[in-house]
Design an enzyme around this catalytic site. Structure first.
Site, PDB file in Angstrom:
ATOM      1  N   HIS A  95      34.542  14.031  38.577  1.00  0.00           N
ATOM      2  CA  HIS A  95      35.814  13.994  37.831  1.00  0.00           C
ATOM      3  C   HIS A  95      36.207  12.440  37.914  1.00  0.00           C
ATOM      4  CE1 HIS A  95      36.010  18.230  38.700  1.00  0.00           C
ATOM      5  NE2 HIS A  95      35.549  18.116  39.987  1.00  0.00           N
ATOM      6  N   SER A 107      35.739 -12.529  22.085  1.00  0.00           N
ATOM      7  CA  SER A 107      36.700 -11.889  21.118  1.00  0.00           C
ATOM      8  C   SER A 107      37.160 -13.119  20.248  1.00  0.00           C
ATOM      9  CB  SER A 107      37.918 -11.398  21.849  1.00  0.00           C
ATOM     10  OG  SER A 107      39.015 -11.495  21.178  1.00  0.00           O
ATOM     11  N   LYS A 112      37.838 -12.726  26.882  1.00  0.00           N
ATOM     12  CA  LYS A 112      37.060 -11.548  26.685  1.00  0.00           C
ATOM     13  C   LYS A 112      35.457 -11.845  26.831  1.00  0.00           C
ATOM     14  CE  LYS A 112      38.358  -7.781  25.847  1.00  0.00           C
ATOM     15  NZ  LYS A 112      39.156  -7.247  24.944  1.00  0.00           N
ATOM     16  N   GLU A 118      28.227  -0.439  24.158  1.00  0.00           N
ATOM     17  CA  GLU A 118      29.073   0.252  23.254  1.00  0.00           C
ATOM     18  C   GLU A 118      28.490   1.033  22.018  1.00  0.00           C
ATOM     19  OE1 GLU A 118      33.652  -1.145  23.800  1.00  0.00           O
ATOM     20  OE2 GLU A 118      32.015  -2.898  23.427  1.00  0.00           O
TER      21      GLU A 118
END
Ligand code: ARG
Length: 483
Positions: free
Chosen positions: A164, A291, A297, A304
């Site tokens: 979980h 970024s 970043k 992804e």
């Protein structure tokens, strides 16, 4: 057909057609701009067919030789990029046959004896896919090796195992990585299985009912390598089925989808682990992007995208299975729509596997003979995280059970101990002995061994468990399996 040449699609059919196809219909029905990638399989299939036709005395040896020469010329033109692919000729099969006929005259026209585009295309797709499956299995092997390489260095690296997404029990990072190795090993098994059913010959089914020529289908199967593990030729046994079903392509895309799902799960973990809140590891900069607005970043674009592309491959599975549904026997033009989803599945899966093998394991440096630039593990952050969530609570319960407490009572006792540790803002292993004894008098000094992360790991020493002793056995098994 009046001329030696088959320049127009309308001429490919017959004199029956009284008007030419409209440009829109031509574009709508043509597949050549995507199915030309089957050209090698098409030439290979035609060679085997012509060889058999000659061996059976259906065409002359001279005709066969002319076909061979013509197909060799076609191949070199395609390879050189000088082949004139024509939309007017609809697909790869008619384009190649037309050029062959220009080069070989009547012999070229005889190639299509006892054959139809229906069994031809079914054969081509199977031949093409079989070879792609082999490449995919190799790439799956490389990815597994990359994971095992990282695992080998991290047998003793402790991370929190989750259920979980809550800290559950400590595990070896190697053990965690080897879970993915298991998944990819099953993906290879699935690919092998699909390969067996893909590697069967439909050629000889002709348009749908078989053919009146005395073809030797087994000879063709043998020369195309469509044989089973015992070297016996694999020939489709029903012509209607042979030309029409694309279940092998659907199965392949299902296996590819599962493989992408495994990649997607790994991607999700890499993305989490790279986030500042976890900080468990880094992937090399070349797999990340910056970024345009936030200079600090480093985004995990590759994992992804892989997670995103999984949706794309699963979409192709849905496209193919829906394509098949509702088709009456035998061949229908619907099947031409099998190509793009299948091709894109293969391309996406191959690129993804290739990039993951490198992202995980690094690139070979030819100077040192070592792989460099794979993932960098932050073992300290992993261990610190494992300490945060009372990951050894189950070990304390097991300790009490060994002292004679029923498990349910032990579970309850430990819940109280965890509550006390939370109040004191410390780990279970940091509670003094007298405090622990307050929960159960049978607790002795040796409890601290089982409350330590390492003690917890070592205790799980059964097959498939996370104890380093087990993990080492698994690494050795994978190494000998992967070669
Ligand atoms: N381009 C077609 C396909 O991909 C080849 C078979 C066409 N057969 C036919 N009878 N129209 O399926």
């Amino acid at each position: 057909m009046s001329s030696n040449q088959l320049d127009k699609k309308s001429e490919a059919w017959s004199a029956l057609f009284s008007e030419p196809m409209s440009e829109l219909v031509k574009r709508y029905t043509a597949s050549v701009f995507f199915d030309k990638r089957l050209w090698q399989a098409d030439v290979t299939g035609s060679r085997a067919h012509a060889e058999m036709l000659a061996a059976q005395g259906i065409i002359s040896a001279d005709d066969r030789a002319a076909i061979e020469r013509g197909l060799a010329q076609v191949s070199s033109e395609i390879e050189a990029g000088t082949f004139d692919w024509q939309l007017d000729l609809e697909d790869v099969h008619l384009n190649i046959e037309a050029r062959l006929t220009q080069l070989a005259g009547d012999a070229g026209k005889r190639l299509h004896t006892g054959r139809s585009r229906n069994d031809q295309v079914a054969t081509d797709v199977r031949l093409w896919l079989r070879d792609e499956i082999d490449l995919i299995s190799d790439l799956l092997g490389e990815l597994q090796t990359a994971l095992v390489d990282v695992a080998e260095k991290n047998v003793e690296t402790i991370m929190p195992g989750f259920t979980h997404l809550q800290v559950a029990q400590p595990v070896s990072f190697a053990h965690h990585l080897l879970a993915y190795v298991e998944m990819f090993a099953r993906d290879v098994e699935r690919m092998d299985d699909v390969r067996r059913r893909t590697n069967r010959l439909p050629l000889g089914s002709a348009a749908l009912a078989g053919t009146t020529y005395p073809l030797d289908r087994e000879r063709v199967a043998r020369s195309l390598g469509m044989v089973n593990a015992n070297g016996e030729p694999q020939v489709s046994q029903n012509s209607l089925d042979g030309v029409s079903d694309r279940d092998f392509a659907i199965e392949f895309t299902a296996a590819a989808s599962l493989c992408m799902v495994h990649i997607s799960r790994l991607s999700e973990e890499l993305i989490l682990w790279m986030s500042q809140n976890f900080n468990f590891l880094k992937i090399a900069d070349r797999f990340t992007t910056g970024s345009s607005i936030m200079p600090q970043k480093k985004n995990p674009d590759v994992p992804e995208l892989a997670r995103g592309k999984t949706g794309r491959v699963v979409g192709h599975l849905v496209a193919l299975i829906t394509l098949m549904k509702g088709q009456p026997l035998a061949y229908n033009k619907d099947n031409q729509e099998d190509k793009e989803p299948l091709f894109d599945t293969v391309d996406t899966l191959k690129d993804t596997l290739r990039i993951f093998a490198e992202m995980v394991g690094g690139q070979l440096n030819p100077q040192t003979g070592q792989k460099e630039g794979g993932i960098t593990v932050n073992a300290q952050a992993m261990e610190d995280a494992a300490k945060k969530g009372y990951a050894t609570a189950t070990d304390l319960a097991d300790y009490l059970v060994k002292k004679g407490l029923p498990f349910r009572d032990a579970h309850e006792t430990v819940a109280h101990a965890v509550k006390a540790a939370t109040t004191h803002n410390c780990d279970l292993s940091e509670l003094p002995l007298n405090v622990l004894q307050g929960f159960n008098a049978s607790i002795e000094k040796d409890v601290y061994e089982c409350l330590s992360l390492r003690g917890s790991l070592n205790a799980r020493n059964t097959v498939g468990g996370t104890a380093p002793a087990q993990v080492v056995i698994q690494i050795a098994r994978h190494r000998s399996r992967l070669g």
